[in-house]
Design a protein around this motif. Structure first.
Motif, PDB file in Angstrom:
ATOM      1  N   ASN A 568       0.817  -1.212   0.000  1.00 31.67           N
ATOM      2  CA  ASN A 568       0.000   0.000   0.000  1.00 31.67           C
ATOM      3  C   ASN A 568       0.851   1.264   0.000  1.00 31.67           C
ATOM      4  O   ASN A 568       0.535   2.248  -0.672  1.00 31.67           O
ATOM      5  CB  ASN A 568      -0.934  -0.003   1.203  1.00 31.67           C
ATOM      6  N   GLN A 572       0.688   3.999  -2.859  1.00 34.12           N
ATOM      7  CA  GLN A 572       0.253   5.332  -2.469  1.00 34.12           C
ATOM      8  C   GLN A 572       1.305   6.390  -2.788  1.00 34.12           C
ATOM      9  O   GLN A 572       0.978   7.501  -3.226  1.00 34.12           O
ATOM     10  CB  GLN A 572      -0.072   5.369  -0.975  1.00 34.12           C
ATOM     11  N   TYR A 684      -4.896   4.445   2.620  1.00 36.82           N
ATOM     12  CA  TYR A 684      -4.294   4.404   1.301  1.00 36.82           C
ATOM     13  C   TYR A 684      -5.365   4.293   0.225  1.00 36.82           C
ATOM     14  O   TYR A 684      -6.386   3.626   0.398  1.00 36.82           O
ATOM     15  CB  TYR A 684      -3.337   3.208   1.169  1.00 36.82           C
ATOM     16  N   SER A 686      -5.086   2.685  -2.476  1.00 40.21           N
ATOM     17  CA  SER A 686      -5.145   1.309  -2.961  1.00 40.21           C
ATOM     18  C   SER A 686      -6.125   0.477  -2.139  1.00 40.21           C
ATOM     19  O   SER A 686      -6.837  -0.382  -2.677  1.00 40.21           O
ATOM     20  CB  SER A 686      -3.747   0.671  -2.916  1.00 40.21           C
ATOM     21  N   GLU A 687      -6.203   0.730  -0.813  1.00 44.50           N
ATOM     22  CA  GLU A 687      -7.176   0.030   0.028  1.00 44.50           C
ATOM     23  C   GLU A 687      -8.604   0.410  -0.383  1.00 44.50           C
ATOM     24  O   GLU A 687      -9.486  -0.445  -0.489  1.00 44.50           O
ATOM     25  CB  GLU A 687      -6.965   0.400   1.496  1.00 44.50           C
TER      26      GLU A 687
END
Length: 715
Positions: A568, A572, A684, A686-687
């Motif tokens: 992550n 990020q 993040y 991506s999460e």
């Protein structure tokens, strides 16, 4: 000699080492470089009459080490002195002679023996009553550095200038005037029997000029033949227009200008001068940056380098110390700023081979300097190497040295880089387009350590290219052409005897909108997630490409085997970099591609919108088949959230619309008069992207990721 020594060198160890024990070393205390030859002859006579006198032997051996052309004699006499003292008590004199023998071995390029002697002194702890450990360790470091940097090579030829320039006196501080093919330098030479002497008994310094003709010197004359500047000054820096000059005079820096074809009287450079010594100086061509050496208080050691910049009103700012990347507890001197980019200077510290070595450092944003690099042999020697100057195209370089073979105490040496390949490595490669239309293919090379451009070129019709780069660095090379995906690779340019290096062939792929699906790979070390210089150079090219094709999307995917937090962080950091450089995070998705990657790899995929949508749907279907549970978000201070929906009329969190999310939503009324409903908070992006896929799978097709700050700003 200007700025290096005051031409009187006392034996270092007499005052700081052996003298602590009260020994009578008056004979060696007063060795004067100006009368070194006479002193050597006197002690040779004493040794001839008293061949077993260890004090005479030691003093003679020390004198030999000070003479570049007689250093080869120092080992035998110092070895004999050590052996005689060893038969007696191993006192200060024994340590003293051993210490000098270690220096003598280094002066004769026998580095292993030199290292062994200094190590023995330290290990046996016999120095403790007589010497400072710092001084011994410094000499040991010199010998170790010399072993690393000294290389015998026929590729680079260092040439001493002929006797029209170099004499039995000292010549130094060369500046080459490219417009008129002349070399300005400082000398103590004189053709008169009755000449003005300095405190060292030698002629005073003066500035001379040598006319250059087809790489040969055809005449030498005083640079200021009929003015007050004729004597007692030393060249520091002269503008390329040859009408503005900085000189050293009376321990300070002075400015002189050329007006009506005559040089003005010297004017003190008050903005940089102090009550202390300012010994050398340089400027850039624009004359708005000045770098100088000074021993004023508040520095890191002895002579330090300082910089002043001219402000918008034409005033010089207060000088600033260049900091620990440049300055050490020893002397730094001889600055030369090349093309507003590279600072060359000499230092007795850092990883010097002994005495002054020439170093380089890169100037970044007119304020910071990169870590220094020793230019190595054959530019640097066991002696002093200082006042390095190179032409704008770096084809010629000049510097001062007292190395073996010097005619006087210090001579001027020249390097013709056009005839050598030790400093430069010739890089060859081939880059073509997939349709073989090999026009307008551009090749750029950047030094990874400072991200600055080193060289650029274009390919020929066959796709061949060649560039020259400085050895001793790692480089990032990009190949690009309009209408094609860029390609890049990294390579090293080591010091070795190979004159050229062949890089792998490159083929550029055409950008066909509607069919774009291009992948690049970023490699990390261990579990590091920060963007290093090499990755930043790649991302710079990626940003440039994406701005040309604003409708393309990118996906960032990493291995599913590595630590989630590391993954992550990596993603990020890249998302943040892209956003800071004008690429909207709405164009970026995460982990849509196959995650069967190496742990140290991050996959960057550029896609058309339609291909991106297919990949996105495929990920949703895959997660649905695997019954992946939606990530609810658990960060109280999360940066991102997922907006599920927005309505004009308020709905409670328990509304059936949110049942698939277990009614776990937050509501915010914003300036647009809509009620916004969000799900979770994520540190993040991506999460949040991963969670978005699951939310859309649950039927919230219009859901999207948004920064939490947006809601705070629009309440």
């Amino acid at each position: 000699m200007k700025k290096i020594l005051i031409l009187t060198i006392f034996l270092i160890i007499t005052s700081s080492l052996v003298a602590q024990k009260g020994n009578d070393n008056s004979s060696r205390d007063e060795i004067n470089i100006a009368t070194l030859s006479k002193t050597i002859k006197e002690y040779e006579k004493l040794v001839l009459k008293n061949p077993e006198n260890p004090e005479y032997l030691m003093t003679l051996g020390y004198c030999y080490t000070l003479s570049p052309n007689l250093a080869y004699k120092s080992i035998d006499v110092l070895t004999k002195s050590v052996n005689i003292y060893a038969l007696k008590k191993k006192d200060a004199n024994f340590i003293d002679a051993s210490f000098l023998l270690g220096i003598a071995y280094r002066k004769n390029y026998e580095f292993d023996k030199s290292i062994a002697i200094f190590n023995d002194i330290i290990i046996n702890k016999e120095y403790k009553d007589y010497k400072s450990i710092d001084i011994i360790e410094r000499e040991l470091a010199f010998s170790k550095n010399a072993k690393i940097f000294y290389k015998s090579s026929d590729l680079l030829i260092v040439k001493s200038l002929d006797s029209l320039v170099n004499t039995e006196y000292s010549e130094h501080s060369p500046s080459y005037l490219e417009n008129s093919n002349r070399l300005v330098f400082t000398t103590k030479k004189t053709g008169k029997l009755n000449y003005k002497k300095g405190s060292d008994g030698q002629p005073i310094e003066k500035t001379y000029v040598a006319n250059w003709n087809n790489s040969n010197i055809d005449s030498v004359r005083p640079f200021f033949p009929n003015s007050k500047l004729k004597n007692d000054n030393a060249n520091c820096w002269i503008s390329s227009t040859e009408d503005y000059m900085l000189i050293y005079k009376q321990e300070n820096i002075y400015i002189i200008k050329k007006q009506d074809n005559k040089w003005t009287d010297p004017k003190a450079f008050k903005e940089i001068n102090s009550a202390y010594t300012e010994s050398d100086v340089c400027m850039n061509d624009e004359q708005n940056i000045v770098i100088f050496s000074s021993d004023r208080p508040g520095g890191y050691g002895k002579l330090d380098l300082y910089m002043s910049i001219k402000d918008e009103k034409g005033r010089w700012t207060k000088p600033v110390n260049l900091g620990k990347n440049i300055n050490t507890s020893n002397n730094e001197n001889g600055p030369f700023l090349h093309n507003n980019k590279t600072l060359y200077f000499s230092s007795e510290g850092h990883n010097s081979m002994g005495g002054y070595d020439v170093f380089s450092s890169e100037l970044v944003d007119n304020k910071d300097f990169s870590k220094t690099k020793n230019l190595g042999s054959p530019i640097n020697s066991i002696g002093d190497d200082i006042f390095y100057f190179t032409t704008k195209n770096r084809h010629l370089a000049f510097f001062t040295s007292d190395r073996i073979g010097s005619k006087g105490t210090y001579d001027i040496y020249m390097i013709d880089y056009t005839d050598s390949s030790l400093v430069y490595l010739n890089i060859k490669g081939n880059a073509i387009k997939e349709n073989n239309k090999n026009d307008d293919i551009f090749v750029e090379t950047f030094k990874i350590s400072n991200k600055l451009k080193e060289a650029n070129t274009t390919t020929n019709q066959e796709g061949d290219y060649t560039v020259n780069v400085h050895r001793g660095s790692n480089y990032f090379l990009t190949v690009k052409s309009d209408g094609y995906f860029f390609e890049s690779l990294s390579f090293s340019a080591p010091f070795n005897d190979f004159k050229e290096k062949q890089l792998p062939n490159i083929k550029l792929t055409e950008v066909i909108l509607g069919q774009v699906n291009k992948q690049y790979s970023i490699t990390y070390r261990d579990e590091i997630s920060e963007i290093n210089n090499e990755t930043e150079l790649f991302l710079t090219n990626l940003v440039e490409f994406l701005k040309k094709y604003p409708n393309l999307k990118i996906d960032l995917s990493s291995s599913d085997k590595i630590n989630v937090k590391v993954t992550n962080n990596r993603i990020q950091n890249i998302v943040d970099y892209l956003k800071e450089n004008g690429i909207s995070d709405e164009l970026v998705s995460t982990n849509l591609m196959n995650s069967k990657l190496a742990n140290d790899e991050l996959l960057v995929t550029i896609m058309d919108v339609n291909i991106h949508q297919v990949a996105f749907q495929s990920k949703i279907d895959e997660d649905y088949d695997n019954n992946v549970v939606v990530n609810t978000g658990n960060s109280e201070n999360g940066t991102y959230t997922i907006q599920v929906a927005a309505f004009r009329n308020r709905k409670t969190a328990k509304n059936r619309f949110f049942k698939a999310l277990n009614n776990n939503v937050a509501e915010i009324k914003c300036k647009d008069r809509l009620w916004h409903y969000t799900y979770g908070k994520y540190q993040y992006k991506s999460e949040a992207e991963d969670a978005l896929i699951h939310i859309q799978r649950k039927g919230y097709a219009d859901a999207f990721v948004r920064e939490v700050q947006w809601y705070k700003d629009n309440k």
